[in-house]
Design an enzyme around this catalytic site. Structure first.
Site, PDB file in Angstrom:
ATOM      1  N   ARG A 134      49.310  34.295  29.678  1.00 60.21           N
ATOM      2  CA  ARG A 134      49.487  33.946  27.550  1.00 60.21           C
ATOM      3  C   ARG A 134      48.693  33.005  27.605  1.00 60.21           C
ATOM      4  O   ARG A 134      47.794  32.597  27.844  1.00 60.21           O
ATOM      5  CB  ARG A 134      51.115  32.896  27.850  1.00 60.21           C
ATOM      6  CG  ARG A 134      52.395  34.330  28.303  1.00 60.21           C
ATOM      7  CD  ARG A 134      52.168  35.446  27.437  1.00 60.21           C
ATOM      8  NE  ARG A 134      53.984  35.587  27.584  1.00 60.21           N
ATOM      9  CZ  ARG A 134      54.157  36.883  28.442  1.00 60.21           C
ATOM     10  NH1 ARG A 134      52.368  37.310  28.005  1.00 60.21           N
ATOM     11  NH2 ARG A 134      54.998  37.654  28.895  1.00 60.21           N
ATOM     12  N   HIS A 154      46.941  43.558  24.460  1.00 65.29           N
ATOM     13  CA  HIS A 154      48.440  43.068  25.994  1.00 65.29           C
ATOM     14  C   HIS A 154      48.249  43.945  26.824  1.00 65.29           C
ATOM     15  O   HIS A 154      49.702  44.419  26.780  1.00 65.29           O
ATOM     16  CB  HIS A 154      49.328  42.350  25.056  1.00 65.29           C
ATOM     17  CG  HIS A 154      50.455  41.504  25.676  1.00 65.29           C
ATOM     18  ND1 HIS A 154      50.240  40.274  25.536  1.00 65.29           N
ATOM     19  CD2 HIS A 154      50.770  41.888  26.959  1.00 65.29           C
ATOM     20  CE1 HIS A 154      51.388  40.057  26.366  1.00 65.29           C
ATOM     21  NE2 HIS A 154      51.684  40.928  27.175  1.00 65.29           N
TER      22      HIS A 154
END
Ligand code: OXD
Length: 315
Positions: free
Chosen positions: A230, A278
């Site tokens: 993250r 991502h």
């Protein structure tokens, strides 16, 4: 009684409604009524929501919801919803396909750095034939932050390639072939010995901003950083400063504080930063469906759910 499924997402990465309908139906051995948000018909029909980054408040508007399934292995995307319906259990998928792809991502960048591929690409551009001094694999130390499902698999595969591999987790873990550390002191030890550091930690209050100037300074000069966890773990300006000072050799970043990465963010054009959108571990309904199906069967027969999330702990 409400029995329909809804797939609720307005972001890439958590699978797709058609894939979930087909694969989950096959795993359950029945044709399922799975509706794609926002076209879910009567919200009162929905009993089970499969969600990836659902818009805040949407889950709260499903009055007969009995189960929320995160179609990512992380759950922070759900827990940020201030209207998350209290008392509805949240489970996450365990997707062996995703777990494998995450390891591939880490290994790809580890090898890219380890085998000096940027230097060779630059040489090719200027037609140079020149061997860059190599580093013995046995001397390239790798650290993996986070030893859950994804971290343990990644660490094992890296160790199998011959890299001395350490891992760090909040509480003690034992994994054959991995030098496991835990707690605050353990983190310092892993940072200090990581020529390549791979972040796979969950996003919690404890991991927010964990990788700051102090952490980067602990790492050996010339180290490489891979973030496939993250963006919130990293203090971006501290990472940029460590790269600009030459302390870190480079970083491969798949996750960011804000996604998509804003157009004016310095990471886009930094010569030492690799940016991917991502994609390290996309959810694959083919490989993830069985873990969802098992929880659907358990819900229907009143048995304890698997992979339950503790919203207070954040994972
Ligand atoms: C996940 C992710 O949480 O891909 O699964 O980020």
């Amino acid at each position: 009684m409400a029995a329909a499924f809804a797939y609720i997402s307005n972001a890439q990465g958590g699978g797709d409604a058609a894939g979930w309908r087909q694969r989950l139906g096959a795993a359950l051995g029945e044709a399922i009524d799975l509706r794609a948000w926002p076209d879910i018909g009567d919200p009162a029909d929905i009993a089970i929501a499969l969600a990836w980054k659902p818009p805040p408040g949407v889950l709260a508007r499903l009055p007969n919801l009995r189960l929320i399934v995160s179609t990512g292995m992380g759950v922070d995307h759900l827990l940020v919803d201030p209207e998350l319906p209290a008392g509805v259990p949240i489970v996450r998928i365990i997707d062996p396909g995703l777990v494998g792809q995450m390891a591939e991502y880490a290994i790809y960048w580890l090898l890219h750095h380890h085998r000096d591929m940027d230097a060779y690409a630059a040489q090719q551009r200027s037609r140079q034939w020149h061997e860059v001094p190599f580093t013995d694999t046995a001397l390239r130390r790798v650290g993996v932050l986070g030893l859950g499902e994804i971290g343990a698999n990644t660490a094992r595969k890296i160790a199998a390639l011959g890299f001395p591999t350490a891992g760090w987790s909040r509480s003690p873990r034992r994994i054959d072939g991995i030098d496991c550390h835990h707690g605050r002191d353990g983190l310092e030890d892993v940072l200090r010995r990581s020529d390549v550091l791979v972040d796979v930690l969950p996003m919690t209050a404890q991991t927010a901003g964990l990788l700051d100037a102090r952490a980067f300074a602990r790492m050996p000069r010339g180290a490489f950083f891979v973030n496939m966890a993250r963006g919130g773990h990293v203090v971006d300006r501290d990472l940029l400063a460590a790269l600009d000072a030459g302390h870190l050799a480079g970083a491969a970043l798949d996750v960011f504080h804000v996604e998509p990465l804003p157009q004016d963010h310095p990471f886009w054009s930094h010569p030492k930063v690799k940016v991917t959108p991502h994609i390290a571990g996309p959810t694959n309904p083919r490989t993830a469906a069985e873990s969802v199906a098992e929880n659907v069967r358990r819900l229907r027969t009143g048995r304890p759910l698997l992979n339950l999330i503790d919203p207070a702990a954040g994972y």
